[in-house]
Design a protein around this motif. Structure first.
Motif, mmCIF file in Angstrom:
data_model
loop_
_atom_site.group_PDB
_atom_site.id
_atom_site.type_symbol
_atom_site.label_atom_id
_atom_site.label_comp_id
_atom_site.label_asym_id
_atom_site.label_seq_id
_atom_site.Cartn_x
_atom_site.Cartn_y
_atom_site.Cartn_z
ATOM 1 N N GLY A 1 29.991 37.491 41.883
ATOM 2 C CA GLY A 1 31.237 38.269 41.860
ATOM 3 C C GLY A 1 32.459 37.398 42.055
ATOM 4 O O GLY A 1 33.473 37.557 41.361
ATOM 5 N N THR A 2 32.366 36.463 42.984
ATOM 6 C CA THR A 2 33.485 35.549 43.254
ATOM 7 C C THR A 2 33.790 34.689 42.033
ATOM 8 O O THR A 2 34.955 34.527 41.639
ATOM 9 C CB THR A 2 33.155 34.634 44.461
ATOM 10 O OG1 THR A 2 32.867 35.469 45.585
ATOM 11 C CG2 THR A 2 34.307 33.713 44.791
ATOM 12 N N ALA A 3 32.737 34.140 41.412
ATOM 13 C CA ALA A 3 32.919 33.280 40.236
ATOM 14 C C ALA A 3 33.553 34.062 39.092
ATOM 15 O O ALA A 3 34.482 33.577 38.423
ATOM 16 C CB ALA A 3 31.581 32.702 39.798
ATOM 17 N N ARG B 1 38.143 35.324 35.564
ATOM 18 C CA ARG B 1 39.034 36.359 34.989
ATOM 19 C C ARG B 1 40.489 36.093 35.359
ATOM 20 O O ARG B 1 41.396 36.281 34.540
ATOM 21 C CB ARG B 1 38.600 37.750 35.466
ATOM 22 C CG ARG B 1 37.377 38.265 34.729
ATOM 23 C CD ARG B 1 36.976 39.644 35.207
ATOM 24 N NE ARG B 1 35.958 40.224 34.326
ATOM 25 C CZ ARG B 1 35.167 41.226 34.668
ATOM 26 N NH1 ARG B 1 35.272 41.781 35.876
ATOM 27 N NH2 ARG B 1 34.272 41.713 33.818
ATOM 28 N N LYS B 2 40.708 35.659 36.594
ATOM 29 C CA LYS B 2 42.069 35.358 37.052
ATOM 30 C C LYS B 2 42.666 34.199 36.244
ATOM 31 O O LYS B 2 43.808 34.250 35.782
ATOM 32 C CB LYS B 2 42.019 34.997 38.545
ATOM 33 C CG LYS B 2 43.314 35.165 39.295
ATOM 34 C CD LYS B 2 43.052 35.120 40.794
ATOM 35 C CE LYS B 2 44.152 34.355 41.497
ATOM 36 N NZ LYS B 2 43.803 34.081 42.897
ATOM 37 N N ALA B 3 41.860 33.142 36.054
ATOM 38 C CA ALA B 3 42.321 31.976 35.284
ATOM 39 C C ALA B 3 42.593 32.351 33.830
ATOM 40 O O ALA B 3 43.596 31.933 33.245
ATOM 41 C CB ALA B 3 41.274 30.865 35.349
ATOM 42 N N GLY C 1 46.633 36.083 29.080
ATOM 43 C CA GLY C 1 46.897 37.514 29.233
ATOM 44 C C GLY C 1 45.593 38.291 29.125
ATOM 45 O O GLY C 1 44.603 37.938 29.759
ATOM 46 N N ASP C 2 45.613 39.334 28.306
ATOM 47 C CA ASP C 2 44.412 40.170 28.164
ATOM 48 C C ASP C 2 43.599 39.816 26.914
ATOM 49 O O ASP C 2 42.732 40.590 26.496
ATOM 50 C CB ASP C 2 44.813 41.657 28.109
ATOM 51 C CG ASP C 2 45.471 42.107 29.409
ATOM 52 O OD1 ASP C 2 45.026 41.631 30.478
ATOM 53 O OD2 ASP C 2 46.415 42.909 29.360
#
Length: 201
Positions: A157-159, A164-166, A172-173
């Protein structure tokens, strides 16, 4: 519902633009660094054991390998050359670079890109470059974080969150991401749905 990708079969391997099939229909390309688990992911998604050759020697894919999806004659999966620590001569690497660059810039049939990354080593230079190709063309891209079974649920989950954040910060999306394991079959259905959507199956 039956998996239409189970019908995938080898069509040809192209080393130069002239060897590519006619530019029509729908193609989804798979990219991944050497040893990221690209062949295993392709095999799992298509429910086949040996569609893409799983090699103990990284960097074996040295052409664009096309798999067709009968009975349709205009739906393809394309396995792109993977490199990273593959022992590849510089001139061959330059040839691939030019070939891939042209393929991404000009290929009308290309509808989406799947980038396969080892969840323990995501977003290396090659991964970012391939995602950049897709995004600059306005194509959707989907990151598959393979070998997720090697991590605990919490670490998975952390990875995923970090990737996704990067990706959001960079694109963007335009790029989506998911967990995947060819071993445990985690995320196989999710990946398949994305690919079938792009191929309009």
């Amino acid at each position: 519902m039956a998996n239409p990708l189970i019908r995938a079969q080898y069509l040809l391997a192209a080393h130069t633009p002239a060897q590519l099939p006619p530019d029509g229909g729908y193609e989804v390309a798979f990219a991944g660094r050497s040893n990221a688990g690209k062949s295993s992911a392709l095999n799992a998604i298509c429910q086949q054991n040996a569609l893409a050759r799983v090699s103990k020697t990284p960097g074996r894919t040295q052409q664009l390998v096309f798999f067709e999806l009968p009975p349709s004659t205009d739906r393809f999966l394309v396995d792109l050359p993977g490199y990273g620590y593959a022992k590849v001569p510089k001139d061959l690497q330059a040839h691939w670079q030019a070939f891939l660059d042209r393929y991404f810039r000009t290929r009308e049939a290309l509808k989406g890109l799947v980038v396969v990354m080892d969840i323990r080593h995501p977003l290396k230079e090659y991964d970012r470059q391939m995602l950049g190709y897709a995004v600059s063309r306005g194509l959707p891209a989907h990151a598959i974080l393979t070998k997720a079974d090697k991590l605990s649920r919490g670490a998975q989950g952390t990875a995923l969150l970090e990737v996704r954040k990067a990706l959001k910060a960079e694109h963007g999306d335009a790029v989506t991401a998911q967990l995947f394991s060819g071993e445990s079959k985690l995320g196989v259905d999710e990946a398949r749905r994305v690919i079938e959507g792009w191929l309009e199956l």
